[in-house]
Design an enzyme around this catalytic site. Structure first.
Site, PDB file in Angstrom:
ATOM      1  N   VAL A 229       0.782  -1.359   0.071  1.00  0.00           N
ATOM      2  CA  VAL A 229       0.092   0.038  -0.117  1.00  0.00           C
ATOM      3  C   VAL A 229       0.740   1.277  -0.018  1.00  0.00           C
ATOM      4  O   VAL A 229       0.301   2.517  -0.104  1.00  0.00           O
ATOM      5  CB  VAL A 229      -1.108  -0.185   1.243  1.00  0.00           C
TER       6      VAL A 229
ATOM      7  N   ASN B 164      -7.015  -1.097   6.755  1.00  0.00           N
ATOM      8  CA  ASN B 164      -6.552  -1.893   7.680  1.00  0.00           C
ATOM      9  C   ASN B 164      -5.075  -1.914   7.800  1.00  0.00           C
ATOM     10  O   ASN B 164      -4.661  -2.110   8.973  1.00  0.00           O
ATOM     11  CB  ASN B 164      -7.489  -3.168   7.772  1.00  0.00           C
TER      12      ASN B 164
ATOM     13  N   SER C 207      -5.646   2.845  16.292  1.00  0.00           N
ATOM     14  CA  SER C 207      -5.312   2.170  17.491  1.00  0.00           C
ATOM     15  C   SER C 207      -5.470   3.221  18.633  1.00  0.00           C
ATOM     16  O   SER C 207      -5.448   4.335  18.573  1.00  0.00           O
ATOM     17  CB  SER C 207      -3.829   1.691  17.302  1.00  0.00           C
TER      18      SER C 207
ATOM     19  N   TYR D 284       4.693   5.149  15.991  1.00  0.00           N
ATOM     20  CA  TYR D 284       3.350   4.228  15.865  1.00  0.00           C
ATOM     21  C   TYR D 284       2.130   5.169  16.471  1.00  0.00           C
ATOM     22  O   TYR D 284       1.400   5.378  15.673  1.00  0.00           O
ATOM     23  CB  TYR D 284       3.428   2.897  16.377  1.00  0.00           C
TER      24      TYR D 284
ATOM     25  N   SER E 151       1.513   8.107  14.339  1.00  0.00           N
ATOM     26  CA  SER E 151       0.834   7.625  13.055  1.00  0.00           C
ATOM     27  C   SER E 151      -0.577   7.536  13.087  1.00  0.00           C
ATOM     28  O   SER E 151      -1.261   7.968  12.416  1.00  0.00           O
ATOM     29  CB  SER E 151       1.409   6.642  12.248  1.00  0.00           C
ATOM     30  N   LYS E 152      -0.968   7.010  14.365  1.00  0.00           N
ATOM     31  CA  LYS E 152      -2.309   6.545  14.587  1.00  0.00           C
ATOM     32  C   LYS E 152      -3.126   7.842  14.867  1.00  0.00           C
ATOM     33  O   LYS E 152      -4.419   7.900  14.761  1.00  0.00           O
ATOM     34  CB  LYS E 152      -2.499   5.438  15.362  1.00  0.00           C
TER      35      LYS E 152
HETATM   36  P1  NDP Z   1      -1.398  -8.195  11.454  1.00  0.00           P
HETATM   37  O1  NDP Z   1       0.063  -8.478  11.454  1.00  0.00           O
HETATM   38  O2  NDP Z   1      -2.117  -9.490  11.672  1.00  0.00           O
HETATM   39  O3  NDP Z   1      -1.968  -7.628   9.924  1.00  0.00           O
HETATM   40  C1  NDP Z   1      -1.485  -6.717   9.485  1.00  0.00           C
HETATM   41  C2  NDP Z   1      -1.733  -6.530   8.148  1.00  0.00           C
HETATM   42  O4  NDP Z   1      -1.418  -5.546   7.343  1.00  0.00           O
HETATM   43  C3  NDP Z   1      -1.244  -7.900   7.306  1.00  0.00           C
HETATM   44  O5  NDP Z   1      -2.201  -8.647   6.364  1.00  0.00           O
HETATM   45  C4  NDP Z   1      -0.224  -7.314   6.474  1.00  0.00           C
HETATM   46  O6  NDP Z   1       0.007  -7.972   5.168  1.00  0.00           O
HETATM   47  C5  NDP Z   1      -0.710  -6.055   6.133  1.00  0.00           C
HETATM   48  N1  NDP Z   1       0.340  -4.759   5.929  1.00  0.00           N
HETATM   49  C6  NDP Z   1       1.472  -4.256   6.506  1.00  0.00           C
HETATM   50  N2  NDP Z   1       2.065  -3.584   5.754  1.00  0.00           N
HETATM   51  C7  NDP Z   1       1.502  -3.472   4.476  1.00  0.00           C
HETATM   52  C8  NDP Z   1       2.013  -2.924   3.141  1.00  0.00           C
HETATM   53  N3  NDP Z   1       2.960  -2.170   3.221  1.00  0.00           N
HETATM   54  N4  NDP Z   1       1.171  -2.938   2.153  1.00  0.00           N
HETATM   55  C9  NDP Z   1       0.128  -4.159   2.207  1.00  0.00           C
HETATM   56  N5  NDP Z   1      -0.408  -4.756   3.361  1.00  0.00           N
HETATM   57  C10 NDP Z   1       0.498  -4.604   4.636  1.00  0.00           C
HETATM   58  O7  NDP Z   1      -1.946  -7.411  12.427  1.00  0.00           O
HETATM   59  P2  NDP Z   1      -3.586  -6.920  12.911  1.00  0.00           P
HETATM   60  O8  NDP Z   1      -4.395  -7.518  12.112  1.00  0.00           O
HETATM   61  O9  NDP Z   1      -3.427  -6.870  14.360  1.00  0.00           O
HETATM   62  O10 NDP Z   1      -3.289  -5.385  12.193  1.00  0.00           O
HETATM   63  C11 NDP Z   1      -4.470  -4.699  11.695  1.00  0.00           C
HETATM   64  C12 NDP Z   1      -4.514  -3.178  12.004  1.00  0.00           C
HETATM   65  O11 NDP Z   1      -4.888  -3.260  13.359  1.00  0.00           O
HETATM   66  C13 NDP Z   1      -3.160  -2.411  11.847  1.00  0.00           C
HETATM   67  O12 NDP Z   1      -3.475  -1.303  11.295  1.00  0.00           O
HETATM   68  C14 NDP Z   1      -2.744  -2.093  13.367  1.00  0.00           C
HETATM   69  O13 NDP Z   1      -2.109  -1.308  13.722  1.00  0.00           O
HETATM   70  C15 NDP Z   1      -4.045  -2.310  13.909  1.00  0.00           C
HETATM   71  N6  NDP Z   1      -4.154  -2.432  15.435  1.00  0.00           N
HETATM   72  C16 NDP Z   1      -3.869  -3.862  15.803  1.00  0.00           C
HETATM   73  C17 NDP Z   1      -3.881  -4.034  17.383  1.00  0.00           C
HETATM   74  C18 NDP Z   1      -3.573  -5.306  17.844  1.00  0.00           C
HETATM   75  O14 NDP Z   1      -3.481  -5.518  19.143  1.00  0.00           O
HETATM   76  N7  NDP Z   1      -3.420  -6.541  16.975  1.00  0.00           N
HETATM   77  C19 NDP Z   1      -4.052  -2.967  18.338  1.00  0.00           C
HETATM   78  C20 NDP Z   1      -4.512  -1.822  17.498  1.00  0.00           C
HETATM   79  C21 NDP Z   1      -4.424  -1.652  16.297  1.00  0.00           C
HETATM   80  P3  NDP Z   1       1.239  -8.505   4.385  1.00  0.00           P
HETATM   81  O15 NDP Z   1       2.087  -8.752   5.580  1.00  0.00           O
HETATM   82  O16 NDP Z   1       0.865  -9.488   3.525  1.00  0.00           O
HETATM   83  O17 NDP Z   1       1.882  -7.310   3.748  1.00  0.00           O
END
Ligand code: NDP
Length: 248
Positions: free
Chosen positions: A59, A85, A138, A152, A155-156
């Site tokens: 992205v 997301n 977040s 982080y 950014s949020k």
């Molecule tokens: P995961 O690590 O499980 O998922 C993160 C996702 O983001 C993956 O699918 C990854 O895909 C994708 N991603 C990261 N960088 C890129 C990129 N440059 N281009 C495309 N895709 C990207 O974490 P979560 O599901 O927990 O995170 C999802 C969101 O929730 C995030 O924004 C995170 O900040 C937020 N969040 C999560 C919390 C938690 O406790 N888990 C708490 C608060 C917020 P791939 O590796 O295939 O590129």
């Protein structure tokens, strides 16, 4: 909350919250566009969805961002919902460390710049469908849980403000823009970013003494994206087991 025939783009659909949302939107009849970089993980999630369009893309890469929108329009002809997301963080030595600005750029590019870019590219299509956007933020953007994640958290925080700005700018076209601020969620996030702690670390710091499942976040994403939330825009829905209020 039927999304029958709605076209929903979900970034970061290869894992965690995005994967749960992709499955849930698909179960509700949406035509799902799954975006991520890890092909193996994307394929595994795609098997649980009904005929998704899978786009392997970074992205933060401008050409990839344009490709995400173009391929979606080519395949489905419309966009109804954009779920920004995808997100990341990186271990760094904080404000006194020499790696601060590299991690700043990397985190900001994914968590903020890519969202601004994708929003601008999707907006002309969302105007046609009176669609909406959900940004996954977040609680770190509301209140830093502790020291060490400044890049982080800012950014949020900026993403939260962008959500409001976009809601103001696009509201006149009938587009809603909302944010979800999760607390600790059981995903690969903490392993992926190698920050050296586990999601369970946060359990005692929540009012409800629990950490969430990704599906609990997907529930809120679907609500915000649905017609049930037709009057909701510019909001930031906190879903954190009371982690913020415990610190008040
Ligand atoms: P995961 O690590 O499980 O998922 C993160 C996702 O983001 C993956 O699918 C990854 O895909 C994708 N991603 C990261 N960088 C890129 C990129 N440059 N281009 C495309 N895709 C990207 O974490 P979560 O599901 O927990 O995170 C999802 C969101 O929730 C995030 O924004 C995170 O900040 C937020 N969040 C999560 C919390 C938690 O406790 N888990 C708490 C608060 C917020 P791939 O590796 O295939 O590129």
């Amino acid at each position: 909350m039927s999304f029958k025939n709605k076209v929903v783009i979900i970034t970061g659909a290869s894992s965690g919250i995005g994967a749960a949302a992709a499955k849930m939107f698909s179960d509700e009849g949406a035509r799902v566009v799954m975006v991520g970089r890890n092909e193996t993980k994307l394929s595994a999630v795609a098997k649980r969805c009904s005929s998704p369009l899978v786009i392997r893309a970074d992205v933060a890469n401008d050409d990839d961002a344009r490709r995400i929108i173009n391929e979606t329009i080519k395949k489905f002809g419309q966009i109804d919902v954009l779920v920004n997301n995808a997100g990341t963080t990186m271990k760094n030595d904080g404000l006194l460390g020499s790696d601060l600005m590299q991690t700043y750029d990397a985190i900001m590019n994914i968590n903020l710049r890519a969202v601004v870019h994708l929003t601008s590219l999707a907006a002309p299509h969302l105007i046609k469908t009176k669609g909406n956007i959900v940004n996954v933020s977040s609680i770190g953007g509301v209140l830093p849980p502790g020291p060490g994640a400044t890049n982080y958290n800012i950014s949020k925080a900026a993403l939260n403000h962008f959500t409001v700005c976009a809601a103001v700018e696009l509201g006149g076209y009938g587009i809603r823009v909302n944010a979800l601020s999760p607390g600790p969620v059981k995903t690969d996030f903490f392993d992926n970013v190698n920050e050296g702690y586990n999601v369970e670390t946060f359990r005692p710091f929540t009012m409800l003494k629990r950490v969430s499942e990704p599906e609990e976040m997907a529930d809120v994403i679907l609500y915000l994206a649905s017609d049930r939330a037709r009057g909701v825009t510019g909001s930031n829905y906190v879903n954190d087991n009371g982690m913020i209020i415990k610190r008040l």
